[in-house]
Design an enzyme around this catalytic site. Structure first.
Site, PDB file in Angstrom:
ATOM      1  N   LYS A 247      -2.428   7.877   5.357  1.00 12.91           N
ATOM      2  CA  LYS A 247      -3.401   8.116   6.424  1.00 12.91           C
ATOM      3  C   LYS A 247      -2.762   7.857   7.790  1.00 12.91           C
ATOM      4  O   LYS A 247      -2.838   8.667   8.697  1.00 12.91           O
ATOM      5  CB  LYS A 247      -4.624   7.225   6.203  1.00 12.91           C
ATOM      6  CG  LYS A 247      -5.694   7.361   7.255  1.00 12.91           C
ATOM      7  CD  LYS A 247      -6.917   6.538   6.900  1.00 12.91           C
ATOM      8  CE  LYS A 247      -7.875   6.496   8.081  1.00 12.91           C
ATOM      9  NZ  LYS A 247      -9.083   5.713   7.806  1.00 12.91           N
TER      10      LYS A 247
ATOM     11  N   GLU B 198       5.790   0.582   3.130  1.00 12.16           N
ATOM     12  CA  GLU B 198       6.205   0.947   1.775  1.00 12.16           C
ATOM     13  C   GLU B 198       6.396   2.465   1.662  1.00 12.16           C
ATOM     14  O   GLU B 198       7.404   2.954   1.143  1.00 12.16           O
ATOM     15  CB  GLU B 198       5.142   0.503   0.743  1.00 12.16           C
ATOM     16  CG  GLU B 198       5.018  -0.989   0.570  1.00 12.16           C
ATOM     17  CD  GLU B 198       3.958  -1.602   1.481  1.00 12.16           C
ATOM     18  OE1 GLU B 198       3.711  -1.044   2.585  1.00 12.16           O
ATOM     19  OE2 GLU B 198       3.386  -2.631   1.107  1.00 12.16           O
TER      20      GLU B 198
ATOM     21  N   GLY C  96      -9.248   4.935   3.632  1.00 15.09           N
ATOM     22  CA  GLY C  96      -8.199   5.151   2.628  1.00 15.09           C
ATOM     23  C   GLY C  96      -8.732   5.102   1.213  1.00 15.09           C
ATOM     24  O   GLY C  96      -8.425   5.949   0.376  1.00 15.09           O
ATOM     25  N   ARG C  97      -9.592   4.115   0.924  1.00 17.68           N
ATOM     26  CA  ARG C  97     -10.085   3.952  -0.452  1.00 17.68           C
ATOM     27  C   ARG C  97     -11.194   4.935  -0.791  1.00 17.68           C
ATOM     28  O   ARG C  97     -11.715   4.919  -1.902  1.00 17.68           O
ATOM     29  CB  ARG C  97     -10.521   2.506  -0.680  1.00 17.68           C
ATOM     30  CG  ARG C  97     -11.482   1.965   0.366  1.00 17.68           C
ATOM     31  CD  ARG C  97     -11.579   0.444   0.295  1.00 17.68           C
ATOM     32  NE  ARG C  97     -12.388  -0.127   1.372  1.00 17.68           N
ATOM     33  CZ  ARG C  97     -11.937  -0.476   2.564  1.00 17.68           C
ATOM     34  NH1 ARG C  97     -10.671  -0.285   2.869  1.00 17.68           N
ATOM     35  NH2 ARG C  97     -12.737  -1.008   3.462  1.00 17.68           N
TER      36      ARG C  97
ATOM     37  N   GLU D 173     -11.541  -4.317  -1.500  1.00 14.30           N
ATOM     38  CA  GLU D 173     -11.124  -4.116  -0.106  1.00 14.30           C
ATOM     39  C   GLU D 173     -12.350  -3.810   0.761  1.00 14.30           C
ATOM     40  O   GLU D 173     -12.352  -4.047   1.957  1.00 14.30           O
ATOM     41  CB  GLU D 173     -10.084  -2.987  -0.003  1.00 14.30           C
ATOM     42  CG  GLU D 173      -9.224  -3.092   1.253  1.00 14.30           C
ATOM     43  CD  GLU D 173      -8.082  -2.090   1.315  1.00 14.30           C
ATOM     44  OE1 GLU D 173      -8.350  -0.871   1.357  1.00 14.30           O
ATOM     45  OE2 GLU D 173      -6.905  -2.512   1.329  1.00 14.30           O
TER      46      GLU D 173
ATOM     47  N   HIS E  27      -9.108  -6.762 -28.236  1.00 16.59           N
ATOM     48  CA  HIS E  27      -8.120  -7.562 -28.967  1.00 16.59           C
ATOM     49  C   HIS E  27      -7.367  -8.477 -28.024  1.00 16.59           C
ATOM     50  O   HIS E  27      -6.258  -8.924 -28.322  1.00 16.59           O
ATOM     51  CB  HIS E  27      -7.174  -6.632 -29.734  1.00 16.59           C
ATOM     52  CG  HIS E  27      -7.910  -5.852 -30.781  1.00 16.59           C
ATOM     53  ND1 HIS E  27      -8.131  -6.327 -32.054  1.00 16.59           N
ATOM     54  CD2 HIS E  27      -8.555  -4.650 -30.718  1.00 16.59           C
ATOM     55  CE1 HIS E  27      -8.840  -5.449 -32.747  1.00 16.59           C
ATOM     56  NE2 HIS E  27      -9.117  -4.420 -31.944  1.00 16.59           N
TER      57      HIS E  27
ATOM     58  N   LYS F 218       1.018  -8.161   6.506  1.00 18.86           N
ATOM     59  CA  LYS F 218       1.935  -7.076   6.915  1.00 18.86           C
ATOM     60  C   LYS F 218       2.776  -7.536   8.099  1.00 18.86           C
ATOM     61  O   LYS F 218       3.993  -7.321   8.147  1.00 18.86           O
ATOM     62  CB  LYS F 218       1.145  -5.835   7.337  1.00 18.86           C
ATOM     63  CG  LYS F 218       0.488  -5.066   6.217  1.00 18.86           C
ATOM     64  CD  LYS F 218      -0.164  -3.810   6.789  1.00 18.86           C
ATOM     65  CE  LYS F 218      -1.080  -3.144   5.789  1.00 18.86           C
ATOM     66  NZ  LYS F 218      -1.834  -2.024   6.369  1.00 18.86           N
TER      67      LYS F 218
END
Ligand code: F6P
Length: 567
Positions: free
Chosen positions: A227, A233, A287-288, A373, A404, A530
């Site tokens: 965005k 990263e 973003g999400r 978030e 399990h 950050k």
């Protein structure tokens, strides 16, 4: 004996705190009533609730599009539900839904509208932001994505050496990764047979190395999804990918092998991707909440434009329901209010998401960002600190694997974890000719339904004693039950269905944030880390030992890393 409050950072309300602030939901009668109900929480009994009301399942099973939501196995009485709905009314949830969908700047701390619902508005409808219709822009981008996807899928988009594209590598993180990879995995049955997508998110070099393993640069397309186009990263990984490509095919190849998805045309251009290879979206898409924007380009490449439009149609079905259904019948709102009940009034800390579908294996991770978030906040819109618990921890794994592993704790642990089960009428694949494979799905569904039954109704000591000859084992084998769950059932996992499922959760998260009076659309909490990491890089890499001015622990860790670095 008085029950100890679980540890929490929340400052419990004092009368004085309750006096402050223009809208304080804790001062409403509904809040008080719910606090009173919560004092009886441990006496709520699902066996009794079912026995008392033969209509319970009918009244608490809702339809929303193709989703059937059985909500009856929750520790809720009609009185609690009424008070939760009143609380939502007092919090202005209906008005807040309308404000979001008409483009008010409800993300006040970033001064932005929140219009992901406009991403799935049909062509020809209008949503105005500052007087301008945004739906036309949405469809312009969708059309460009569709044209590009068709070229790649049909083999008309050729790489630098004339080869067709076979692998798409999406480089992005957070919302620019979790949505696309989750949906790509979910819709495995709908993928183009020639194209494979890989996803690189982590700054860990192993992620990039694994993604490039075995690829031919000449048939690889990179989709750089960010965005902001400033995320450390993503940009670091994109530069590594570019170096890998140009080393093999030369600088000119970038034009054929890189496209970008972003709101930031300047940074895309600075990276060297031409504007006609950029697919835009807008600052009013969080973003999400962006998998249905151009951020879904890698998904569209995999499932085609028609599949992508079916996905959008699924979102739209649930949007329309959320915008128009009264709160008492509004499924995402009711699920959101249920979470408010458990989290805020009953002090439950987490919710498990348990899809009985291997293809939904990334769905819990996707929901972690969407929910945590959005609602992992302690500051109300007006700047005051909340005096109550907000967003839960979301976690989960596909069934039956979880059975399990951690289901033991769900059944007999000392903490109650509400669970969401997601299950389908049919598997989303055809039988490739494996004998007996049809029975798998029945077994899968039996396990899912058995889990919610066991969680809700357990097995009493008397019931255990009927068949257990060893009295010392009776308490060990007793399953307390009374563990709540939602079961979401749908015919099959299709693009439309996935859109409906995501929108259901988006709006559930919205409802929770609206009641809690927080801004579900910013994420200031991630910024500090950050900034600290950016400042620390030279301290880790400088030739000379730097002067360190962190806390003693961080200083020591930096020194230890320097002593181990690249040994
Ligand atoms: O750091 C959090 C975050 O801002 C998320 O909200 C977002 O989805 C992610 O980083 C990636 O951001 P971008 O798409 O700008 O690279």
């Amino acid at each position: 004996m008085a029950r100890r409050q679980p540890f929490s950072w929340v400052t419990r309300p004092t009368l004085q705190a309750r006096e402050t602030g223009p809208v304080d939901i804790t001062r409403t009668d509904a809040w008080q009533a719910l606090e009173n109900h919560a004092t009886n929480f441990e006496r709520l009994d699902l066996r009794q609730l079912f026995a008392d009301d033969p209509e319970r399942v009918e009244r608490m099973t809702h339809s929303c599009g193709d989703l059937t939501i059985d909500w009856s196995k929750h520790l809720l009485t009609p009185a609690i539900i009424d008070d939760l709905i009143t609380l939502a009314e007092e919090a202005g949830v209906t008005e807040k839904i309308a404000a979001m969908m008409r483009g008010d700047r409800i993300n006040t701390t970033e001064d932005r509208a929140v219009l992901h619902t406009a991403l799935r508005a049909p062509r020809g409808t209008t949503v105005r932001l500052d007087g301008e219709d945004v739906v036309a822009d949405v469809h312009d981008v969708l059309d460009r994505m569709a044209a590009f996807s068709a070229q790649v899928r049909d083999g008309d988009w050729l790489g630098e050496t004339g080869l067709e594209i076979e692998t798409v590598v999406n480089i992005g993180i957070g919302g620019s990764d979790l949505g696309p990879v989750m949906a790509y995995e979910a819709l495995a049955a709908f993928r183009h047979p020639r194209l494979t997508c890989r996803f690189v998110s982590n700054i860990d070099s192993s992620d990039m190395i694994a993604a490039l393993q075995g690829l031919d640069p000449a048939s690889t397309l990179f989709v750089v999804s960010s965005k902001t186009f400033t995320t450390q990263e993503t940009l670091t990984n994109a530069r590594a990918a570019r170096a890998w490509l140009t080393e093999a095919l030369g600088e000119r190849a970038v034009a054929k092998h890189f496209v970008a998805v972003s709101t930031n045309a300047d940074e895309v251009a600075a990276f060297g991707i031409e504007t006609d290879k950029m697919f835009a979206f807008w600052d009013w898409v969080g973003g999400r909440y962006s998998v249905d924007s151009a951020i879904g380009l890698s998904l569209m490449l995999a499932i085609g434009a028609s599949g992508f439009r079916e996905l959008l149609g699924g979102f739209r079905t649930v949007d329309e329901h959320f915008a128009s259904a009264p709160l008492a019948d509004n499924v995402p709102a009711l699920l959101g209010l249920t979470e408010v009940w458990y989290r805020t009034f009953c002090g439950l800390q987490s919710r498990a998401v348990l899809p009985y579908s291997r293809h939904l294996h990334r769905f819990p991770a996707y929901l972690q960002q969407l929910d945590m978030e959005s609602n992992g906040k302690r500051t109300r819109i007006n700047g005051e600190l909340v005096t109550y618990e907000t967003g839960p921890v979301i976690w989960g794994e596909p069934g039956t694997n979880g059975q399990h592993s951690f289901h033991q704790m769900l059944h007999q642990g000392t903490t109650v974890v509400p669970a969401d089960f997601v299950v389908f009428g049919s598997p989303d694949h055809r039988n490739p000719g494996l004998d007996g494979i049809e029975t798998h799905h029945d077994l899968l569904v039996a396990n899912c339904l058995a889990q919610s039954e066991a969680l809700a109704f357990g097995k009493t000591a008397d019931e255990v004693a009927e068949t257990e000859p060893d009295p010392t084992l009776v308490s060990h084998r007793t399953v307390p039950g009374n563990r709540p769950s939602t079961t979401i059932m749908a015919p099959a996992l299709t693009p439309s269905l996935l859109g409906q499922l995501i929108a259901l959760y988006e709006h559930q998260v919205f409802t929770q944030g609206a009641v809690w009076g927080i801004n579900s659309f910013d994420q200031w909490g991630v910024e500090l880390g950050k900034a600290l990491a950016a400042a620390m890089i030279p301290e880790l890499t400088a030739d000379e030992a730097p002067e360190l001015a962190h806390d003693a622990s961080t200083n020591a860790l930096i020194e230890r890393y320097r002593s181990m670095r690249h040994r």
